[in-house]
Design a protein around this motif. Structure first.
Motif, mmCIF file in Angstrom:
data_model
loop_
_atom_site.group_PDB
_atom_site.id
_atom_site.type_symbol
_atom_site.label_atom_id
_atom_site.label_comp_id
_atom_site.label_asym_id
_atom_site.label_seq_id
_atom_site.Cartn_x
_atom_site.Cartn_y
_atom_site.Cartn_z
ATOM 1 N N CYS A 61 0.818 -1.211 0.000
ATOM 2 C CA CYS A 61 0.000 0.000 0.000
ATOM 3 C C CYS A 61 0.856 1.266 0.000
ATOM 4 C CB CYS A 61 -0.897 0.023 1.234
ATOM 5 S SG CYS A 61 -2.105 -1.317 1.307
ATOM 6 N N VAL A 62 0.416 2.283 -0.715
ATOM 7 C CA VAL A 62 0.984 3.629 -0.644
ATOM 8 C C VAL A 62 -0.155 4.589 -0.291
ATOM 9 C CG1 VAL A 62 2.883 3.175 -2.234
ATOM 10 C CG2 VAL A 62 0.683 3.920 -3.141
ATOM 11 N N LYS A 63 0.194 5.863 -0.049
ATOM 12 C CA LYS A 63 -0.791 6.817 0.464
ATOM 13 C C LYS A 63 -2.003 6.973 -0.450
ATOM 14 C CE LYS A 63 2.491 9.529 3.183
ATOM 15 N NZ LYS A 63 3.122 10.868 3.388
ATOM 16 N N ASP A 64 -1.768 6.999 -1.774
ATOM 17 C CA ASP A 64 -2.888 7.240 -2.693
ATOM 18 C C ASP A 64 -3.458 5.962 -3.285
ATOM 19 O OD1 ASP A 64 -0.655 6.628 -4.103
ATOM 20 O OD2 ASP A 64 -0.885 8.195 -5.629
ATOM 21 N N SER A 65 -3.077 4.796 -2.742
ATOM 22 C CA SER A 65 -3.607 3.530 -3.275
ATOM 23 C C SER A 65 -4.939 3.200 -2.631
ATOM 24 C CB SER A 65 -2.603 2.394 -3.041
ATOM 25 O OG SER A 65 -2.413 2.192 -1.658
ATOM 26 N N GLN A 66 -5.748 2.480 -3.367
ATOM 27 C CA GLN A 66 -7.058 2.065 -2.891
ATOM 28 C C GLN A 66 -7.221 0.560 -3.119
ATOM 29 O OE1 GLN A 66 -9.948 4.418 -4.964
ATOM 30 N NE2 GLN A 66 -9.422 6.323 -3.899
ATOM 31 N N GLY A 67 -8.119 -0.031 -2.369
ATOM 32 C CA GLY A 67 -8.390 -1.454 -2.522
ATOM 33 C C GLY A 67 -7.508 -2.284 -1.622
ATOM 34 N N GLY A 68 -7.697 -3.569 -1.691
ATOM 35 C CA GLY A 68 -6.921 -4.478 -0.866
ATOM 36 C C GLY A 68 -7.206 -4.265 0.605
ATOM 37 N N THR A 69 -6.162 -4.305 1.419
ATOM 38 C CA THR A 69 -6.295 -4.084 2.865
ATOM 39 C C THR A 69 -5.690 -2.748 3.270
ATOM 40 O OG1 THR A 69 -4.220 -5.270 3.241
ATOM 41 C CG2 THR A 69 -6.249 -6.572 3.310
ATOM 42 N N CYS A 70 -5.608 -1.816 2.320
ATOM 43 C CA CYS A 70 -4.979 -0.523 2.579
ATOM 44 C C CYS A 70 -5.873 0.367 3.439
ATOM 45 C CB CYS A 70 -4.679 0.199 1.269
ATOM 46 S SG CYS A 70 -3.502 -0.686 0.202
ATOM 47 N N GLU A 71 -5.218 1.167 4.297
ATOM 48 C CA GLU A 71 -5.911 2.201 5.054
ATOM 49 C C GLU A 71 -5.771 3.509 4.294
ATOM 50 O OE1 GLU A 71 -4.898 2.460 9.171
ATOM 51 O OE2 GLU A 71 -4.436 0.306 9.291
ATOM 52 N N PRO A 72 -6.842 4.247 4.069
ATOM 53 C CA PRO A 72 -6.790 5.480 3.263
ATOM 54 C C PRO A 72 -5.725 6.449 3.767
ATOM 55 C CG PRO A 72 -9.062 4.885 3.745
ATOM 56 C CD PRO A 72 -8.206 3.976 4.566
ATOM 57 N N GLY A 73 -4.866 6.897 2.837
ATOM 58 C CA GLY A 73 -3.861 7.900 3.151
ATOM 59 C C GLY A 73 -2.660 7.381 3.901
ATOM 60 N N LYS A 74 -2.489 6.086 4.036
ATOM 61 C CA LYS A 74 -1.368 5.539 4.800
ATOM 62 C C LYS A 74 -0.559 4.555 3.957
ATOM 63 C CE LYS A 74 -3.417 5.917 9.417
ATOM 64 N NZ LYS A 74 -3.762 5.189 10.666
ATOM 65 N N ASP A 75 0.769 4.634 4.168
ATOM 66 C CA ASP A 75 1.656 3.657 3.553
ATOM 67 C C ASP A 75 1.676 2.388 4.397
ATOM 68 O OD1 ASP A 75 2.363 5.341 1.495
ATOM 69 O OD2 ASP A 75 4.122 6.148 2.531
ATOM 70 N N VAL A 76 2.159 1.329 3.783
ATOM 71 C CA VAL A 76 2.392 0.107 4.531
ATOM 72 C C VAL A 76 3.496 0.373 5.548
ATOM 73 C CG1 VAL A 76 4.057 -0.731 2.828
ATOM 74 C CG2 VAL A 76 2.938 -2.355 4.355
ATOM 75 N N THR A 77 3.371 -0.155 6.729
ATOM 76 C CA THR A 77 4.374 0.059 7.771
ATOM 77 C C THR A 77 5.460 -1.011 7.691
ATOM 78 O OG1 THR A 77 3.199 -1.304 9.387
ATOM 79 C CG2 THR A 77 2.588 1.038 9.248
ATOM 80 N N GLN A 78 6.578 -0.717 8.333
ATOM 81 C CA GLN A 78 7.677 -1.685 8.348
ATOM 82 C C GLN A 78 7.267 -2.957 9.093
ATOM 83 O OE1 GLN A 78 10.423 -1.549 6.633
ATOM 84 N NE2 GLN A 78 11.125 -3.516 7.427
ATOM 85 N N ALA A 79 6.473 -2.786 10.143
ATOM 86 C CA ALA A 79 6.003 -3.967 10.885
ATOM 87 C C ALA A 79 5.131 -4.852 9.999
ATOM 88 C CB ALA A 79 5.226 -3.522 12.123
ATOM 89 N N GLN A 80 4.290 -4.222 9.170
ATOM 90 C CA GLN A 80 3.451 -5.000 8.256
ATOM 91 C C GLN A 80 4.299 -5.717 7.215
ATOM 92 O OE1 GLN A 80 0.816 -1.855 6.939
ATOM 93 N NE2 GLN A 80 -0.846 -2.536 8.295
ATOM 94 N N ARG A 81 5.345 -5.055 6.711
ATOM 95 C CA ARG A 81 6.249 -5.709 5.745
ATOM 96 C C ARG A 81 6.883 -6.953 6.356
ATOM 97 N NH1 ARG A 81 8.090 -0.350 4.837
ATOM 98 N NH2 ARG A 81 7.399 0.505 2.822
#
Length: 300
Positions: A61-81
């Protein structure tokens, strides 16, 4: 032996039209049968190459991505990676996991679109980092894909199996349709051979009766009939092999290999195996119906 060959030639001339019909039917049916075998080998080559190289890609996920398990306006975190990597590596069907950072993805993007006006449309921050998953068995991909889709931080799972599986299914359907049609025609050829031999035996029933009275063996009596059907079968097989060879040369060698060099195409060895199978089927179709048709009328 001279008598056997003379009787064989006489039978071929006497039943010329029926023999010609058998040859043509054998020619068409064996050509379709051989084409089906060559198609089967080609599908196996393509599937083997692509399935071994297909990888499942998980885009983060990136800030402007939609869909999947993304949270609006947030990047994927290092912990999630880290969690995604650990869960992928722990999956029993996963052989290896590769990580591609945004910077690496951007460098690949610049190489791919170096001469394109869209090169300046994206920045490094807009690129998605990703995980590429190599499977132990490429055919067992469904479980990994389903698990990856629900992992937090995953925007999209790219799986080329969804594209290739329908293609291979259509190719398999074409292949089995060709073989099925050829089997029906081969059955018609077998019935034609049996009827031709049965008519030939009936027309020579007086001669055959005399041969039985003087003690001629079954094999001696049946040999001319076997040779008649064998000649028809081998001529049909030769025409079918010539058709397959011409088709392979004109379609694969002169066109497909030149225009699509990235794919692995069947070779003359594969075509030769199909032709050998064609000849074997032709011999069996010539012998078996003849033995069945003459079993009663030539019994001593």
């Amino acid at each position: 032996m001279r008598h056997t060959l003379r009787e064989t030639w006489s039978g071929l001339r006497r039943n010329g039209s029926m023999t010609l019909a058998v040859i043509v039917t054998m020619w068409v049916s064996l050509s379709l049968f051989g084409a089906g075998l060559m198609t089967m080998q080609q599908v196996d080559l393509i599937k083997g190459k692509w399935y071994d190289k297909i990888e499942i890609s998980l885009f983060m996920c990136v800030k402007d991505s939609q869909g999947g398990t993304c949270e609006p306006g947030k990047d994927v975190t290092q912990a999630q990676r880290e969690q995604i990597k650990q869960r992928l590596e722990a999956h029993p069907e996963v052989q290896e996991v590769f990580y591609e950072s945004r910077e690496e993805a951007y460098e690949e993007f610049k190489k791919t679109f170096s001469d394109s006006p869209i090169l300046d449309s994206l920045t490094v921050d807009q690129m998605q980092d990703s995980f590429r998953v190599k499977l132990k068995d490429p055919a067992q991909y469904a479980g990994v894909v389903e698990q990856a889709k629900v992992m937090p931080g995953v925007q999209n799972v790219q799986d080329l199996h969804k594209v290739l599986d329908p293609l291979f299914n259509w190719l398999r359907a074409l292949q089995w349709g060709t073989i099925g049609l050829s089997v029906l025609l081969l059955l018609a050829a077998a019935l034609q051979i049996g009827n031709t031999i049965r008519m030939a035996a009936f027309s020579r029933r007086r001669e055959l009766g005399i041969m039985r009275l003087v003690g001629a063996s079954n094999s001696y009596i049946m040999l001319p009939f076997l040779l008649e059907s064998l000649v028809a079968g081998l001529v049909g097989a030769a025409l079918a092999c010539a058709t397959l060879a011409f088709g392979y040369w004109s379609i694969i060698v002169k066109n497909a290999e030149v225009s699509i060099q990235a794919l692995r195409w069947i070779t003359w060895q594969h075509a030769g195996l199909a032709m050998a199978a064609v000849v074997l089927v032709a011999v069996l179709l010539a012998i078996i119906p003849t033995l069945l048709a003459t079993r009663k009328s030539l019994r001593v």
